[in-house]
Write a protein that holds these residues in place. Structure first.
Motif, PDB file in Angstrom:
ATOM      1  N   ALA A 191       0.836  -1.208   0.000  1.00 52.86           N
ATOM      2  CA  ALA A 191       0.000   0.000   0.000  1.00 52.86           C
ATOM      3  C   ALA A 191       0.865   1.251   0.000  1.00 52.86           C
ATOM      4  N   TYR A 192       1.953   1.243   0.763  1.00 55.96           N
ATOM      5  CA  TYR A 192       2.860   2.392   0.779  1.00 55.96           C
ATOM      6  C   TYR A 192       3.476   2.617  -0.603  1.00 55.96           C
ATOM      7  N   SER A 193       3.896   1.536  -1.243  1.00 54.93           N
ATOM      8  CA  SER A 193       4.515   1.657  -2.565  1.00 54.93           C
ATOM      9  C   SER A 193       3.526   2.218  -3.582  1.00 54.93           C
ATOM     10  N   GLN A 194       2.254   1.782  -3.500  1.00 58.43           N
ATOM     11  CA  GLN A 194       1.249   2.291  -4.428  1.00 58.43           C
ATOM     12  C   GLN A 194       0.963   3.767  -4.162  1.00 58.43           C
ATOM     13  N   MET A 195       0.894   4.166  -2.884  1.00 61.40           N
ATOM     14  CA  MET A 195       0.652   5.564  -2.558  1.00 61.40           C
ATOM     15  C   MET A 195       1.840   6.434  -2.998  1.00 61.40           C
ATOM     16  N   LYS A 196       3.041   5.918  -2.847  1.00 60.98           N
ATOM     17  CA  LYS A 196       4.219   6.655  -3.313  1.00 60.98           C
ATOM     18  C   LYS A 196       4.179   6.811  -4.829  1.00 60.98           C
ATOM     19  N   TYR A 197       3.708   5.773  -5.520  1.00 62.03           N
ATOM     20  CA  TYR A 197       3.581   5.835  -6.977  1.00 62.03           C
ATOM     21  C   TYR A 197       2.579   6.912  -7.374  1.00 62.03           C
ATOM     22  N   PHE A 198       1.465   7.005  -6.642  1.00 58.26           N
ATOM     23  CA  PHE A 198       0.472   8.041  -6.915  1.00 58.26           C
ATOM     24  C   PHE A 198       1.095   9.432  -6.867  1.00 58.26           C
ATOM     25  N   ARG A 199       1.956   9.627  -5.874  1.00 60.03           N
ATOM     26  CA  ARG A 199       2.520  10.963  -5.667  1.00 60.03           C
ATOM     27  C   ARG A 199       3.602  11.314  -6.677  1.00 60.03           C
ATOM     28  N   SER A 200       4.230  10.306  -7.280  1.00 58.16           N
ATOM     29  CA  SER A 200       5.392  10.573  -8.132  1.00 58.16           C
ATOM     30  C   SER A 200       5.164  10.316  -9.619  1.00 58.16           C
ATOM     31  N   VAL A 201       4.103   9.595  -9.996  1.00 56.11           N
ATOM     32  CA  VAL A 201       3.911   9.225 -11.383  1.00 56.11           C
ATOM     33  C   VAL A 201       3.657  10.459 -12.249  1.00 56.11           C
ATOM     34  N   ASP A 202       4.109  10.401 -13.479  1.00 52.23           N
ATOM     35  CA  ASP A 202       3.899  11.485 -14.436  1.00 52.23           C
ATOM     36  C   ASP A 202       2.456  11.449 -14.924  1.00 52.23           C
ATOM     37  N   LEU A 203       1.685  12.481 -14.592  1.00 51.60           N
ATOM     38  CA  LEU A 203       0.271  12.550 -14.988  1.00 51.60           C
ATOM     39  C   LEU A 203       0.090  13.141 -16.385  1.00 51.60           C
ATOM     40  N   GLY A 204       1.188  13.568 -16.987  1.00 59.20           N
ATOM     41  CA  GLY A 204       1.081  14.206 -18.294  1.00 59.20           C
ATOM     42  C   GLY A 204       0.891  15.697 -18.202  1.00 59.20           C
ATOM     43  N   PHE A 205       0.826  16.222 -16.992  1.00 61.72           N
ATOM     44  CA  PHE A 205       0.733  17.669 -16.798  1.00 61.72           C
ATOM     45  C   PHE A 205       1.422  18.032 -15.485  1.00 61.72           C
TER      46      PHE A 205
END
Length: 816
Positions: A462-476
């Motif tokens: 769950a921590y890894s997924q939440m970290k991914y949410f915060r760092s992933v490139d959203l395209g903007f």
């Protein structure tokens, strides 16, 4: 007899006070966690149940038959209400539409009109409603009549809480409020505030008869436009045993309804379904006005975690009780010789367990009460919505105490009461029972650590997924951007506001648009491409915005150019996904193609293609999208701040200047702003709650497990004192003695990891399937969980084992 049992139990517990303390601590934490989780589950399951006819009320949803993966849409086209009443007269008074206003400024003036107070309502507490609304949903009326209060235009019903907010202690009846500085409403009724457990948390009910004048709906004959804030609810008759359910029968009739009123090309794709009111809170794939939902899977997870925690605490008790069984063998032998039966001994040892459990129950209630504010904030439960001193909570805690007494005490009681008095008095229980009890303890420790590692692995994923949410490139770009609502869009207002802010130091770019690139407010419409014979079976997501939108949000143009400035739709820029759905592989190939959108009749040219950007949360895939000018839909101002230098004080100064310019442009409204990254973080509130809950409960499970492990090792060190003395006298080192205690427990932890890993992988993999964009579960997560468990076990074992290893062998062998 009971008094004798009680006194004997207290003496036994006092004699073994260290083990009693460990047991009470573990049971207290386990019972407190179970109680808090029970109250949280009960809170979630009670949503909308306060309505007397909750089981008969349904919400209409539109389903796109052409796209099996599309989400049901609660937004219903405005003319559907009158058509339903016409075609189903039996539902005339059991049918209603609500149309929420997401945010608005409410102005309240005194009688002289000299003092005006303004309130910014941003939580969707305002809605247009009919008198029929109160036929379906239960409210307690303090003033006014549910049949007449909203019958006339320009009337409003307030909750008692919001009435005190607007008018203080004065009588609000007959007073006037003004909405968005464009329409007045007279207060004609007061109702008690809605319960926290409602999916319709409205505090301000505007008369539905005013909706057209206010402009919160599409035209009365527009069957194509839907608005997510407008929803239809209906109440059906009670189901009859053995007959087709009223909901199923109504859904069949709605097929003909769709064919009658919608265009043939639309009717082929649209189907209406009915969603039970009591299911709305648990439907995470559809929105609700409360903006809060929870999956049934999450409910069951909370129940199972509560059971796991309780089982972990009970395992502690069983481990320690069986560890002490050999020490108490002579006591049992003496009791049996003096005439005690096995049943009496079982009652005696269960009595000891019940004393411990009673103490733990009292302490658990105290711990739960102290923890309630934190847990309520963690699980997004409104303050005061849950009380631990209700009859239901106390009854549950009492039942839990009885269950714990039986679960934790019954097996040790049977073991202790089953000793043969001759073997017990001769001290031969040690040789005949050690292996059996040691094997049991090892099995229980494996189970205990398997539960702990299951929670640890879940927390890591769950921590890894939440970290991914915060760092992933959203395209903007989502950093250093503030968004401000634009309440009006009259000629010259936006230009004036931009001119005042353009030269403010620290502001890099300013853009006006309908919404941000990723948003919960969306406009989907049909389109016609080139000279194709018919419209495609999918829609496009519109993002009306000015020409600065791409630069402000950092969107990437792959081909062509941005559209030219205009007040209406003139040119189009599409995203990659739309380009590919149209059948083109290269962006340059679609430039210059013509299409109509948003019901228009004149074809517009595609002048550019932008790189895909996320328009929803990361649970959803990117959909075809169009950027274009449409000034009438600009409702959001985005300001890109410079990140090169300056700090908090600089941002505050910029915001102050923005507020000054905004207030000068809109003096009748209340200024408010949001940081875009914080707004996007709200998309994942439920996931953040799950991660925080796993983190907390994993810590509790580990702590309880360590308490039990510490107690077992302490008993082993005590019972093997002379063995350790002999080993040291024969030359054994301290490291050897430490390994003697540690090796076996490390082996148990590894076995627990092997057993828990497949289950943990399956559970967390199922959870990750909810997201279109997700991490992969990798081997290092299990290795990290195992390493943490081994480290914690070694840390727990080390104190007692090192103490035993450093003991002077002369003292331990003196009595030999």
């Amino acid at each position: 007899m009971l008094k004798s049992y009680f006194i004997t139990s207290l003496r036994a517990l006092k004699r073994n006070w260290s083990y009693s303390l460990i047991n009470v601590s573990g049971l207290t934490l386990g019972l407190a966690c179970c109680l808090l989780l029970f109250m949280a589950v009960r809170y979630e399951l009670s949503f909308d149940r306060h309505n007397a006819n909750a089981d008969r009320i349904y919400r209409m949803l539109g389903v796109d038959k052409s796209d099996p993966e599309s989400k049901p849409n609660p937004g219903i086209t405005f003319p559907a209400l009158a058509a339903l009443r016409n075609d189903f007269p039996e539902l005339k008074d059991q049918l209603t539409m609500v149309s929420r206003i997401k945010s608005a400024v409410v102005s309240v003036s005194d009688q002289a009109g000299t003092d005006t107070k303004r309130f910014q309502e941003n939580d969707g507490v305002i809605t247009f409603a009919e008198p029929e609304y109160f036929n379906l949903f239960d409210y307690t009326w303090e003033k006014g009549s549910p049949q007449t209060a909203l019958a006339n235009p320009n009337t409003v019903v307030l909750s008692d809480q919001i009435a005190r907010k607007y008018f203080g202690d004065t009588d609000p009846m007959g007073k006037t409020i003004r909405l968005e500085n464009r329409m007045d409403f007279v207060v004609t009724g007061i109702v008690q505030s809605p319960l926290p457990t409602t999916s319709l948390p409205f505090d301000v009910f505007l008369s539905h008869a005013s909706i057209l004048a206010y402009g919160n709906s599409s035209p009365p004959d527009d069957w194509q436009s839907t608005y997510s804030g407008a929803q239809i609810y209906l109440m059906l008759p009670t189901s009859e045993p053995g007959a087709e359910t009223p909901a199923a029968r109504m859904e069949k009739q709605l097929v003909g309804f769709v064919n009658k009123y919608h265009r043939p090309e639309d009717a082929q794709k649209l189907r209406y379904v009915l969603q039970p009111l009591t299911d709305i809170h648990f439907a995470t794939n559809t929105s609700n006005f409360a903006q809060r939902s929870i999956s049934i899977e999450m409910i069951w997870s909370m129940v199972l975690i509560g059971l796991f925690i309780l089982v972990t605490a009970c395992i502690n008790f069983i481990n320690l009780a069986t560890a002490q069984a050999i020490r108490r063998s002579r006591e049992v032998g003496v009791r049996k010789v003096l005439g005690s039966t096995r049943a009496q001994l079982v009652r005696q040892f269960l009595g000891e367990t019940s004393v411990l459990t009673t103490v733990a129950v009292v302490l658990a209630l105290l711990v739960a009460q102290l923890s309630l504010p934190y847990v309520g904030e963690l699980l997004n439960i409104k303050p005061g919505a849950v009380t631990l001193f209700s009859p239901m909570a106390l009854a549950f805690l009492l039942m839990l105490g009885l269950l714990t007494t039986l679960l934790a005490g019954f097996y040790p009681a049977l073991v202790l009461s089953g000793y043969q008095p001759i073997l017990a008095l001769k001290g031969k229980i040690l040789s005949s029972g050690t292996n059996r009890y040691f094997t049991l303890r090892r099995g229980l420790i494996v189970g205990q650590f398997a539960i702990s590692q299951l929670l640890i692995i879940g927390t890591i994923v769950a921590y890894s997924q939440m970290k991914y949410f915060r760092s992933v490139d959203l395209g903007f770009n989502r950093d250093a951007i503030i968004t401000v609502t634009v309440p009006q869009n009259e000629p010259g207002q936006l230009e004036n506001l931009r001119a005042q802010l353009t030269n403010v130091p620290g502001i890099e770019a300013i853009s006006f648009g309908m919404t941000t690139p990723a948003s919960m407010s969306n406009w989907t419409t049909g389109f016609h491409f080139e000279n194709e014979d018919k419209d495609p079976d999918y829609g496009v997501l519109m993002r009306p915005a000015d020409t600065a939108y791409v630069r402000t949000y950092g969107l990437k143009l792959l081909a062509g150019r941005m559209y030219l400035p205009a007040d209406t739709i003139r040119e189009l820029v599409i995203n990659e996904t739309f380009m590919k759905r149209l059948g083109f592989q290269k962006p340059e190939q679609v430039i210059g193609k013509m299409m109509t959108v948003a019901g228009g009749n004149v074809k517009k040219p595609i002048v550019g293609v932008v790189k895909d950007f996320n328009m929803f949360s990361l649970r959803d895939e990117v959909v075809p999208s169009v950027l274009t000018t449409e000034r009438g839909n600009y409702r959001t101002m985005a300001i890109k701040l410079s990140t090169e230098k300056g700090g908090t004080e600089t941002v505050r100064q910029i915001l102050k200047k923005v507020e000054t310019a905004w207030t000068a442009t809109y003096p009748e409204f209340v200024f408010s702003y949001e940081f875009l990254d914080e707004t996007l973080a709200n998309f994942y509130k439920s996931e953040e709650r799950m991660y925080s809950l796993l983190q907390l409960l994993a810590g509790v499970a580990i702590f309880i497990g360590c308490l039990g492990l510490y107690g077992v090792v302490a008993f082993m060190a005590e019972s093997r004192t002379k063995e350790i003395g002999v080993r040291k006298a024969l030359g054994a080192s301290a490291a050897h003695i430490f390994g003697l205690f540690s090796t076996d427990f490390i082996r148990l932890v590894v076995i627990a990891l092997v057993l828990s890993s497949p289950l943990a992988w399956y559970i967390m993999n199922q959870w990750l399937q909810k997201f279109e964009y997700k991490i992969a579960i990798e081997w290092w997560m299990f290795a990290l969980a195992g390493g943490l468990a081994v480290g914690i076990a070694l840390l727990t074992v080390s104190f007692q084992s090192v103490k035993a290893a450093l003991m002077n062998p002369v003292k331990s062998l003196r009595s030999e």
